[in-house]
Design a protein around this motif. Structure first.
Motif: not given
Length: 115
Positions: A94, A97-98, A100-102, A104-105
């Motif tokens: 992964c 994918c950053s 912080d995005k991870m 958030h999800w």
């Protein structure tokens, strides 16, 4: 909402025409998170497994360079007999994918599947 209606009636001399409808909407309001949880019930087991599988990936993203040095991950001469062997892993990478995005999800996933 009540203060708005009072201020509206003071300024215009009559109550706001949509105020009774707004009051009814507030009374009948159902929590959106509760409704979202109910909507995702059929897929909750799959989503929970996906959230738990991301745990190892996220943990390695927070490692420091010292932790990598201690594990000899940055040393290509640590085990020279294994240098020609391809790395076999069941882990999905992964890297695009950053973090912080991870996060958030993951937080959104736990809102939908709270167990």
């Amino acid at each position: 909402a009540g203060m708005f209606n009072a201020a509206y009636s003071m300024v215009r001399g009559t109550s706001e025409p949509s105020y009774p409808r707004l009051g009814q909407l507030i009374v009948e309001y159902d929590s959106p998170l509760k409704r979202m949880h109910e909507d995702f019930l059929p897929t909750s087991k799959v989503l929970a497994c996906a959230l738990l599988s991301v745990d190892r990936i996220l943990a390695t993203r927070y490692n420091t360079a010292d932790a990598y040095r201690k594990a000899h991950l940055l040393n290509i001469t640590h085990e020279p007999n294994k240098m020609a062997e391809p790395v076999e892993t069941a882990q999905v990478f992964c890297d695009v994918c950053s973090v912080d995005k991870m996060i958030h999800w993951i937080a959104f996933g736990y809102l939908v599947v709270p167990y």
